[in-house]
Design a protein around this motif. Structure first.
Motif, PDB file in Angstrom:
ATOM      1  N   ASN A  61      47.800  40.707  36.086  1.00 26.96           N
ATOM      2  CA  ASN A  61      47.229  39.624  35.262  1.00 26.96           C
ATOM      3  C   ASN A  61      46.283  38.729  36.070  1.00 26.96           C
ATOM      4  O   ASN A  61      46.297  37.504  35.952  1.00 26.96           O
ATOM      5  CB  ASN A  61      48.336  38.752  34.651  1.00 26.96           C
ATOM      6  N   HIS A  62      45.427  39.365  36.853  1.00 22.86           N
ATOM      7  CA  HIS A  62      44.390  38.645  37.593  1.00 22.86           C
ATOM      8  C   HIS A  62      43.127  38.637  36.758  1.00 22.86           C
ATOM      9  O   HIS A  62      42.545  39.694  36.479  1.00 22.86           O
ATOM     10  CB  HIS A  62      44.124  39.317  38.944  1.00 22.86           C
ATOM     11  N   ASN A  88      38.475  36.531  29.975  1.00 22.38           N
ATOM     12  CA  ASN A  88      39.219  35.557  29.178  1.00 22.38           C
ATOM     13  C   ASN A  88      40.607  36.114  28.857  1.00 22.38           C
ATOM     14  O   ASN A  88      40.724  37.142  28.188  1.00 22.38           O
ATOM     15  CB  ASN A  88      38.457  35.274  27.887  1.00 22.38           C
ATOM     16  N   PRO A  89      41.685  35.450  29.300  1.00 23.27           N
ATOM     17  CA  PRO A  89      43.025  36.008  29.048  1.00 23.27           C
ATOM     18  C   PRO A  89      43.562  35.678  27.665  1.00 23.27           C
ATOM     19  O   PRO A  89      44.566  36.246  27.253  1.00 23.27           O
ATOM     20  CB  PRO A  89      43.875  35.349  30.133  1.00 23.27           C
ATOM     21  N   TYR A  90      42.925  34.723  26.969  1.00 30.20           N
ATOM     22  CA  TYR A  90      43.433  34.228  25.692  1.00 30.20           C
ATOM     23  C   TYR A  90      44.882  33.767  25.821  1.00 30.20           C
ATOM     24  O   TYR A  90      45.710  34.002  24.940  1.00 30.20           O
ATOM     25  CB  TYR A  90      43.308  35.291  24.600  1.00 30.20           C
ATOM     26  N   ASP A  91      45.176  33.114  26.936  1.00 32.29           N
ATOM     27  CA  ASP A  91      46.521  32.614  27.189  1.00 32.29           C
ATOM     28  C   ASP A  91      46.403  31.474  28.208  1.00 32.29           C
ATOM     29  O   ASP A  91      45.431  31.399  28.961  1.00 32.29           O
ATOM     30  CB  ASP A  91      47.419  33.724  27.737  1.00 32.29           C
ATOM     31  N   GLN A  92      47.409  30.590  28.203  1.00 33.69           N
ATOM     32  CA  GLN A  92      47.425  29.475  29.135  1.00 33.69           C
ATOM     33  C   GLN A  92      48.056  29.928  30.451  1.00 33.69           C
ATOM     34  O   GLN A  92      49.202  30.372  30.485  1.00 33.69           O
ATOM     35  CB  GLN A  92      48.222  28.298  28.549  1.00 33.69           C
ATOM     36  N   MET A 130      40.641  33.615  50.187  1.00 31.32           N
ATOM     37  CA  MET A 130      41.624  33.457  49.127  1.00 31.32           C
ATOM     38  C   MET A 130      41.319  34.430  47.995  1.00 31.32           C
ATOM     39  O   MET A 130      40.258  35.057  47.945  1.00 31.32           O
ATOM     40  CB  MET A 130      41.601  32.017  48.600  1.00 31.32           C
ATOM     41  N   ASP A 131      42.270  34.538  47.071  1.00 32.13           N
ATOM     42  CA  ASP A 131      42.050  35.357  45.889  1.00 32.13           C
ATOM     43  C   ASP A 131      40.887  34.804  45.075  1.00 32.13           C
ATOM     44  O   ASP A 131      40.615  33.601  45.092  1.00 32.13           O
ATOM     45  CB  ASP A 131      43.324  35.368  45.019  1.00 32.13           C
TER      46      ASP A 131
END
Length: 1812
Positions: free
Chosen positions: A97-98, A111-115, A135-136
């Motif tokens: 989930n990156h 866009n993950p469409y999630d918080q 860093m990532d």
């Protein structure tokens, strides 16, 4: 590598797929070049024969090794192509989930469409200050890179966020601005960063709307510039907007909404302040209900409206302006509901007069209803001669209404943006800025109109800028590494841009068609076909004549021509604008005043001018030209050009937002939609440019560590790693074009890293096979030996042996026969092949000769034809050039070129002539000025000559006599003023008496007030029963006291004013002086003088008045008698002066008889008088000022009636001495002047005698005069006097011995001394007066407060008054009670203290008695007792003078350096300070104690050594105050001598608390400094350095790791090791130990530092994928063990530091344990107790195998871990708080040092301290 090697068996490839775009497959059969079929096996185990064609189906793309899948940077992939990029993004998005991934310089955000909990402040702090590749990937990393480059390179930055609607552009831009607001917060309290963030809700409300693709889609582009000052703090911001979608105001498609502000206002219509807007639900308005769905799931419009209003308020928009904005928005909704009815003829329409919405519209905007009703249905046509009013059809009227609504909303939008910019603007100078561009991405729909055309045009420009920037960075990288640069072909979209914006391009043709009176979309489209059909990027659709196709960089787009002209014109009728301009609301009228930007403004201005001139204005036809020059397309092109100039002047950073699916599902990836956006946003173009060169880049050390397994043992002995890498690559890769050697890196072509990985894997595989073979052989040998040793198996062994022998005997004959047959067969086949080869060879020889002959013949024919064509073409070119030269020779331009030099000469000559003319004019002006000045000087000299002549006349004598008369009158007036001055003294005494009475009355009132308070306190116990009576009585007494106090203040102010007036009258100019002719030499003077005794009597009287005081002097009759005597003397002096005046008048009368003699006498007197007047006036003026100041100061002192009699006597004595000195000074001056005049007279007499002796017969004799009669002699005498005046500075000039000069000089020195003393006393009086005034102001404030309370009480009801009064009285009594309790506590403390002292004294008395008894009983011990008493002489105290305190603080605190006391007792400054405090306690000097304990220590020092030094001294001083406080709790460990040294007079418990707080602050500063020093070392030492050599593997790196944002010096230290970190910790611990810091405090410091190491290490581990591996876990475990060993060596293992490292220890264990089965999951859950669930899951998602022998953590295993950890209920925390600080404890540690034995080194320069 050849194709056969690449496409071998088991190679994995990508093949196209209609659904998933690309599909994975594996080759199951080796492919040979040229074969038409590739045999594949799909992931579902199905087989596929993939056809290969040279054009249609090329060879499929190769897949990357599994070790490279999921990389942070796409450029780290070995094979760079579309399927690899898509697969990498998909794996990162779905599995761990990156949502962020680097692609070179581009950040790809899905866009993950999630918080997600990855945007908190702790994440911002983690990314702040970090390099981008460390860093990532994150939006914060891009923002930090921009912020760092701005500060480092002094260059402005830009972050370009693009993507299609719903991709998350607005959110990404918002988070970038949040990062800047947090990191670069404002330096002052202006809260600029909050205002910058507050602009987002406003712009989202008025510029965002719901679309089919996005619930919060930005329907405009914006570029926000965030300004920074020189310290890189935010000081302001500015916003520019682009292309607002105005059509959305009047039309929305299905399932879409209008702008959010309309729905927010409708949802809040029930609020009281919005009742007059007449709004209802959004469903009732046409402009908000066309989408058929007015709600958004999860959005509360009413709550969002509150946030919008709060943002307006925060940005400084007034409530009135907000109300006006909401009125305008509501009016737009009402305008949309205005119903237009068509007439029967169809060509006209009307609006019902009773239409409520039109009424509301006009009322809200403040315009005329009748005018708006008329002009909504009619329009005006203006021609050159006439004006027509034309009816409009219903459709035309509806379009005009919609155009008006769009126009109003657009102007309101611009007004809001302007005011937002004003609130964000700053007056400070902007040093640099970072721009955030949030702009629409490439759009293509089924129906594309003018908006999509402009959007795609902007994306073409941005893509061009992006390509050029990427190309430039790539070129810079190559040049930096000194690699040969070959031109890379990249897609240039300049032809497409020229098609749109060039001359006679699409925009020009569109503007031209808008100018045509009856231009239509069809005509414009036809012009496009005719003019642009030759362009490669323009196409005409086959089935349509009203659309056109543009081939953009991303895709082909077909645009519908309908509506292009209308949207480009964006016109609104002038009549509507004029009505709005006349609105009675100022904001509405202001919105449309500056309408020059629109087309209607020009028409309006021209119509106004025509009305003013009262005739038809001919320039009116020019209005349309002016109007159409400002079309929407023209404005957009201009603003876009300005944007590109801004971006080109900055360093850009790119964020490409990707929309993963159209259903807005969380973490769902649609490959077709994603790849479409990747192609459109330029990511694949970046990949292509990188792949065209050398995309894979390795540093020499990393390459050596990774591929040293491929080297030989002899190569490893070479010390130069660069040479080793060169030799290895030249051996492994035969083609030199596949790699290049740079200065610090090796560059590889695409696929070469994969080839090296394959060789490395093969090497490991062969090594594994060899190891397995050897181990198996060894196992079999062991087994064989066991079998041989076993007797049970001997028989079986013989059986097998016999069987083997039988088989061996039968085998050899058969084998020999088979070998013979094979030999003959192979020979036969070989001979056949050889015969066939000979035939082929002969045929090839024949073919060679034939082909050569054919080629030669073909070449000759082609060469002859080419020569003929060249000749013809050259002749044609020559003719054409000759013709062109003839035309140019005859042209005017040619002649102009010939005359170019002549024109320049003419211009030069003309310029020279002009310069000379200017010089001539300047000289003429100077001549005129000189002539004028000379004329003025001549006039001036003439006037002076006339003046001198007039002075020599007879009238000068009369003038001098008048001056003398005026002078005598002035002296008479001075005598009168002195008389008045004495009378004023009596009045002044009355004022002083009144002032003293006022002060007494004030003290009386204060005492009465205190008595009243005591009385109220006494009766407070009975307040419940008699509350009302006591309140009334207290209130009455309070009013009476207030009234009396106010009367007193009024009386005081009146007396003060009267006193000031008397002072001004007293010291007015008019100083009394003695007669200038008076002298103490009475024998030489013709005038009687006042005796010194009489003067002394008067002065003694004045002195007596001042000595006795004004009150007593006012009642003393003798004093008044003396003053009256002085007045009589002054009157006699006046009479004497009057007699002198009469004598002088008689002399003036006799001058008429004796003119010559009189003139000579008057000349001498005039010279004397003028000289005396000049000198005395200057001296008098200076002394008068000094005397006035001194008198005023003494009079002020006397009027205030000082209580000190001694000071009063001293002042009076000084005043008398001063007056006596002044009198003596005046006498001496007169004597000096008389002596001067006598000397001059003697000289004149000598000259006269000589002249008389020579000319005795020629001149008459004068018996009664010996003065010269010659006028010239008189003038010479006058000059002699002047010379004597100039020589007056020589004190010995007047007489030979210089007695007068010495006396005068001594008097002056005495006067100066007295003056300085009196001035110092006057300053003290002024200070006391200021203190009194301050006290008066405090009393006035108290009275005002009480007056306010009284007014508040009077405004309440009677019941409330009683209750309020009771509450106030209870509050006052409570405060008094608390004060009394504090007083009682202090008294109790003093009582305890006195008891302790009494006990100590009792002990001393007992000891003395015992000593006396022992001395009487044992006389032989007397000497020993005496020696002991001598040892007690030094009691451990240090004494110093008060004036040396500043030097003590400076030497001991301010300038103290740790090395100065390094060789002495630790904490020596603390002991010295305490010994000084002890002496101050011993002499009971509380001021000394206070000043010593409040001496400042610099708590903000950034030096660890200095901070540690003062922490040790502060804590030691605190311990000394406790140890010697006298409290029994702190005296248990003291010696008897130390108990004797306890403090006697003061209880310093409060100061101990202050020192404790100071120690805590210094401790926090010490930890802060230490953490700042260790911060850059932690990550490198704990995670990156190889503490265990050859353990860490190296993975391929991407662009971000290759080009770090902070370039390091090649020769400098690139990283820190664990030894350096431990060495730094040891240094900290050693410094604290050297300074004598308590071990407990040092342990707490080390504990806090270990927590910081744990937090920084764990946070970096959670944000870096490259360190989450098994080898890093092993390194981390080893590093932690080394640190634990260091703690044990320093005896700090009990400090709790190891417990703080527990989360990192568990993280290292988590990286090392197995991660496959459910048992492993259970073990992980029981092991990682110090880690939260989010941290465990994050580490598992980031875990990356460094080679192919490791396996990735499966998604199912991670889900299993999550399910098991759900029961924990951990706080959802991902990152550790690095700013957390443990509370510090300062344990009491008394000192065993005796204060009397303390030695102070001489180098401290404390010689002013005395041992007591």
């Amino acid at each position: 590598m050849s194709v056969n090697e690449l496409y071998s068996k088991y190679t994995r490839v990508w093949i196209p797929d209609p659904e998933d775009v690309w599909r994975a497959a594996e080759i199951i059969k080796d492919y040979k070049e040229g074969e038409p079929i590739l045999h594949l096996k799909l992931e579902d185990e199905s087989l596929l024969e993939y056809r290969i064609g040279p054009k249609d189906n090329p060879l499929p793309f190769l897949r990357n090794p599994d070790i490279l899948v999921g990389e942070n940077d796409l450029t780290a992939l070995s094979y760079l192509h579309e399927p690899a990029v898509l697969h990498n993004l998909k794996v990162r998005f779905l599995e761990p989930n990156h949502i962020y991934t680097y692609c070179g310089i581009v950040l790809v955000a899905i866009n993950p469409y999630d918080q997600l909990q990855i945007y908190g402040e702790e994440v911002i702090n983690a990314y702040s200050g970090q390099n981008m590749g460390d860093m990532d990937p994150h939006i914060f990393a891009v923002a930090e890179e921009a912020y760092k480059q701005m500060a480092r390179d002094e260059r402005n930055q830009s972050i370009i966020v693009s993507g299609e609607s719903g991709a998350g552009k607005t959110v990404s831009a918002k988070y970038a601005m949040r990062f800047f607001a947090t990191v670069g917060g404002s330096a002052n309290d202006t809260n600029v960063e909050e205002k910058v963030l507050a602009s987002s809700p406003i712009m989202e409300a008025i510029g965002n709307a719901k679309t089919t693709r996005n619930d919060n889609s930005s329907r405009f582009g914006k570029y926000i510039q965030i300004g920074f000052d020189r310290r890189y703090h935010i000081i302001g911001a500015n916003m520019r907007t682009y292309l607002l979608e105005k059509s959305r105001v009047v039309f929305q498609a299905e399932d879409e909404r209008n702008y959010h502000i309309f729905y927010q206002l409708c949802a809040s219509a029930s609020f009281p302040e919005f009742k007059d807007l007449a709004l209802t639900s959004a469903e009732d308005f046409i402009f908000t209900s066309q989408g058929e769905n007015i709600f958004i799931e999860g959005v509360n419009d009413a709550e969002d409206f509150k946030k919008t209003k709060e943002a307006f308020t925060l940005l400084g928009v007034k409530e009135s302006s907000q109300s006006s904005i909401f009125r305008i928005i509501a009016s737009i909704l009402h305008l949309g509901n205005v119903e237009i009815c068509s007439e029967r003829d169809g060509d006209s329409c009307h609006i019902s007069r009773n239409d409520p919405h039109l009424t509301h519209f006009c009322r809200l905007l403040g315009v005329e209803l009748e005018q708006m009703e008329h002009w909504l249905c009619h329009r005006k046509l203006v021609t050159t001669s006439e004006t027509y009013v034309k009816n409009m059809s219903r459709k035309q009227a509806a379009n005009a209404r919609d155009a008006l609504a769009k126009h109003i909303y657009a102007h309101m939008f611009d007004w809001i943006v302007e005011h937002v910019n004003k609130s964000l603007h700053t007056s400070s100078k902007q040093h640099s800025f970072i721009g955030v561009l949030d702009i629409y991405g490439f759009e293509t729909f089924e129906i594309n109109s003018f908006e999509q055309f402009c959007i795609n045009y902007a994306n073409e420009k941005l893509q061009q800028q992006f390509n050029q920037h990427v190309f430039k960075l790539e070129q810079e990288e190559y040049m930096k590494e000194q690699i040969p640069w070959t031109l890379i072909d990249f897609y240039d979209n300049q032809p497409c841009i020229d098609l749109i914006e060039a001359k006679l391009g699409i925009l020009d043709l569109l503007d031209e068609e808008c100018k045509v009176p009856k231009g239509t979309d069809q005509n414009w489209c036809q012009k496009l076909y005719d003019r642009l059909s030759s362009s490669v990027h323009f196409q005409k659709p086959r089935m349509s004549n009203i659309s056109f196709i543009i081939i953009h960089f991303a895709d082909k787009v077909e645009y519908q021509c309908d509506g292009f002209l209308e949207k480009n014109r964006d016109t609104v009728y002038e009549e509507h604008i004029n009505i709005l301009k006349a609105s009675k609301f100022q904001l509405v009228a202001d919105l449309f005043q500056d309408t020059n930007k629109d087309g209607s403004s020009s028409t309006s201005s021209s119509s106004k001018s025509s009305r003013i001139n009262v005739r038809s204005a001919k320039p009116t036809p020019k209005v349309p030209n002016k109007e159409h020059r400002k079309t929407v397309g023209h404005q957009f092109r201009s603003s876009l050009q300005l944007l590109m100039e801004t971006l080109n002047a900055t360093t850009p950073h790119y964020v490409r937002c990707i929309k993963p699916n159209d259903e807005k599902e969380a973490f769902s990836f649609d490959s077709r939609r994603a790849v479409q956006q990747l192609r459109a946003c330029g990511v694949l173009e970046t990949i292509r440019i990188s792949a065209a060169g050398y995309p894979s880049r390795w540093t020499y050390p990393d390459f050596f560590n990774r591929y040293r397994v491929l080297m030989k043992k002899s190569d490893m002995t070479v010390g130069d790693k660069k040479l080793v890498c060169r030799n290895l690559l030249e051996t492994l890769v035969k083609d030199p074009d596949k790699f290049q050697f740079g200065k610090t890196k090796i560059f590889f072509r695409a696929g070469q890293v994969a080839y090296l990985e394959k060789l490395r894997a093969d090497k490991f595989r062969s090594a594994c096979i060899k190891i397995q073979k050897t181990v198996r052989r060894w196992l079999q040998m062991v087994r064989y030996k066991k079998i041989r040793k076993s007797e049970k198996h001997n028989v079986l062994f013989d059986f097998f042996l016999n069987q083997y022998r039988c088989q061996y005997c039968n085998y050899f004959p058969v084998r020999q026969a088979v070998v013979t047959i094979q030999a003959f067969t192979r020979g036969m086949f070989t001979r056949r092949i050889f015969q066939e080869f000979l035939l082929h060879h002969k045929a090839m020889i024949i073919q060679k000769h034939v082909r050569g002959w054919l080629t030669r013949r073909k070449f000759k024919v082609a060469r002859n034809a080419a020569i003929t064509i060249q000749c013809a073409y050259r002749r044609m070119r020559a003719k054409r050039e000759l013709k062109q030269l003839k035309i140019e020779a005859r042209s005017a331009q040619h002649l102009k070129k010939l005359n170019t030099g002549m024109e320049n000469k003419i211009v030069q000559l003309q310029r020279k002539m002009d310069d000379q003319t200017k010089d001539l004019k300047t000289q003429n002006e100077q001549l005129v000025v000189a002539k004028a000045s000379l004329g003025s000087e001549v006039n001036k000299l003439q006037k002076e000559l006339e003046t001198m002549r007039s002075r020599q006349g007879d009238g000068s004598q009369l003038t001098s006599m008048k001056d003398e008369l005026e002078k005598l009158r002035a002296e008479l007036q001075e005598a009168h003023k002195m008389h008045w001055l004495l009378n004023d003294h009596h009045a002044l005494s009355d004022v002083s008496i009144a002032f003293i009475n006022a002060l007494r009355e004030n003290s009386l009132l204060k005492s009465e007030k205190e008595k009243m308070n005591q009385r109220i306190l006494h009766h407070s116990k009975n307040q419940e029963s008699s509350a009302s009576q006591s309140v009334g009585r207290v209130q009455a007494e309070l009013d009476e006291e207030r009234q009396r106090y106010q009367n007193l203040l009024r009386e005081f102010s009146r007396l003060e004013q009267r006193y000031d007036n008397l002072q001004e009258a007293k010291f007015q100019p008019g100083h009394r002086r003695n007669n200038s002719n008076q002298s103490s030499l009475e024998s030489d003077s013709n005038y009687p003088s006042i005796s010194t005794s009489e003067v002394g009597d008067t002065d003694d009287a004045i002195q007596l008045v001042e000595e006795m005081g004004v009150e007593k002097a006012a009642m003393d009759i003798g004093v008044f008698m003396k003053l009256q005597k002085r007045v009589r003397e002054l009157e006699q002096e006046r009479k004497r002066l009057q007699v002198n005046l009469e004598k002088m008048e008689d002399q003036s009368k006799r001058k008429g008889i004796e003119p010559k003699t009189t003139s000579e006498q008057e000349n001498a007197d005039l010279a004397y008088n003028s000289l005396k007047r000049q000198e005395l006036e200057s001296e008098n003026k200076k002394l008068k000022n000094d005397l006035n100041e001194l008198r005023k100061a003494i009079a002020d002192r006397a009027s205030k009636n000082s209580s000190s009699n001694e000071l009063q006597d001293g002042y009076n004595l000084l005043l008398g001495q001063l007056k006596a000195a002044n009198e003596e000074l005046d006498v001496r001056k007169e004597e000096v002047l008389i002596l001067r005049s006598q000397i001059v007279t003697a000289a004149q007499q000598k000259e006269k005698e000589t002249t008389n002796h020579i000319e005795t017969n020629n001149l008459p004799e004068w018996t009664n005069s010996k003065k010269p009669i010659d006028k010239e002699e008189a003038l010479r005498s006058y000059h002699g006097l002047c010379e004597s005046k100039n020589k007056a500075s020589d004190w010995g000039y007047l007489n030979e011995d210089g007695e007068l000069g010495l006396a005068y000089q001594g008097l002056k020195q005495v006067a100066r001394l007295l003056e300085a003393q009196l001035q110092s006393q006057a300053r003290k009086h002024e200070d006391e007066l200021e203190a009194f005034r301050t006290q008066i102001e405090l009393l006035r404030d108290d009275i005002e407060k009480k007056q306010e309370m009284l007014n508040h009480t009077m405004s309440l009801s009677p019941e409330a008054q009683v209750e309020y009064s009771v509450q106030q009285e209870i509050t006052r009594l409570t405060n008094d009670n608390l004060d009394l309790k504090e007083l009682v506590e202090k008294l109790e403390k003093n009582e305890r203290k006195l008891k302790k002292q009494l006990r100590i004294y009792m002990k001393k008395v007992q000891e003395l008695e015992a000593a006396s008894q022992s001395t009487t009983a044992k006389p032989e011990m007397t000497r020993q007792v005496t020696v002991q008493r001598r040892e007690k002489d030094f009691e451990g105290m240090l004494e110093y003078y008060k004036e040396d305190e500043a030097l003590l603080v400076k030497t001991l605190i301010t300038d103290m350096k740790p090395h100065a006391v390094s060789a002495t007792v630790p904490c020596l400054p603390a002991y010295i300070l305490f010994m000084c405090i002890r002496h101050a306690d011993y002499i009971n000097d509380d001021q000394k104690v206070h000043s010593l304990l409040t001496s400042t220590i610099n708590k903000n020092n950034d030096d660890f050594e200095m901070t540690s030094f003062w922490l040790a001294n502060t804590s030691r001083l605190l311990h000394c105050l406790k140890q010697y406080s006298g409290d029994e709790a702190f005296m248990t460990q003291n010696t008897a001598k130390q108990n004797e040294h306890c403090l006697k007079n003061f209880d310093l418990a409060e100061y101990r608390q202050v020192l404790s707080d100071l120690s805590i602050q210094i401790y926090q500063q010490l930890v802060k400094v230490a953490e700042h020093v260790m911060q850059p070392m932690i990550v490198s030492a704990m995670l990156e350095s190889e503490s265990i050599p050859s353990l860490a593997g190296v993975k391929p790196m991407g662009y971000r790791n290759r080009s770090s944002s902070m370039d390091k010096d090649e020769e400098g230290p690139g990283s820190y090791t664990l030894e350096a970190l431990i060495r730094q910790l040891g240094q900290f611990h050693g410094v604290m130990g050297e300074h004598g810091l308590d071990p407990e405090i040092a342990g707490q410091v080390i504990r806090q530092l270990f927590y910081s190491i744990n937090a920084v290490t764990l946070n970096n581990l959670l944000l870096r994928k490259d360190v989450c591996s098994w080898s890093t876990g092993m390194q981390l475990r080893y590093n932690i063990s080394q640190m634990e060993e260091w703690l044990r060596g320093k005896n700090l293992h009990q400090s709790g530091a190891v417990i703080n490292m527990e989360p990192v220890i568990q993280a290292a264990q988590l990286l090392q344990v197995k991660k496959k089965t459910s048992q492993d999951a259970e073990a992980i859950c029981s092991l990682c107790t110090a880690l939260t669930m989010q941290q465990i899951v994050k580490i598992l998602n980031l875990y990356t195998p460094l080679n192919e022998f490791e396996e990735r953590v499966t998604v199912s295993f991670i889900r299993n871990i999550q399910n098991r950890l759900q029961e924990r209920n951990d706080v959802p925390i991902l990152l550790v708080d690095t700013k957390h600080t443990f509370p510090v404890l300062f344990p009491y540690t008394p000192s065993a040092l005796s204060l009397e034995t303390l030695h102070i080194p001489a180098n401290l320069s404390l010689h002013f301290l005395t041992r007591v």
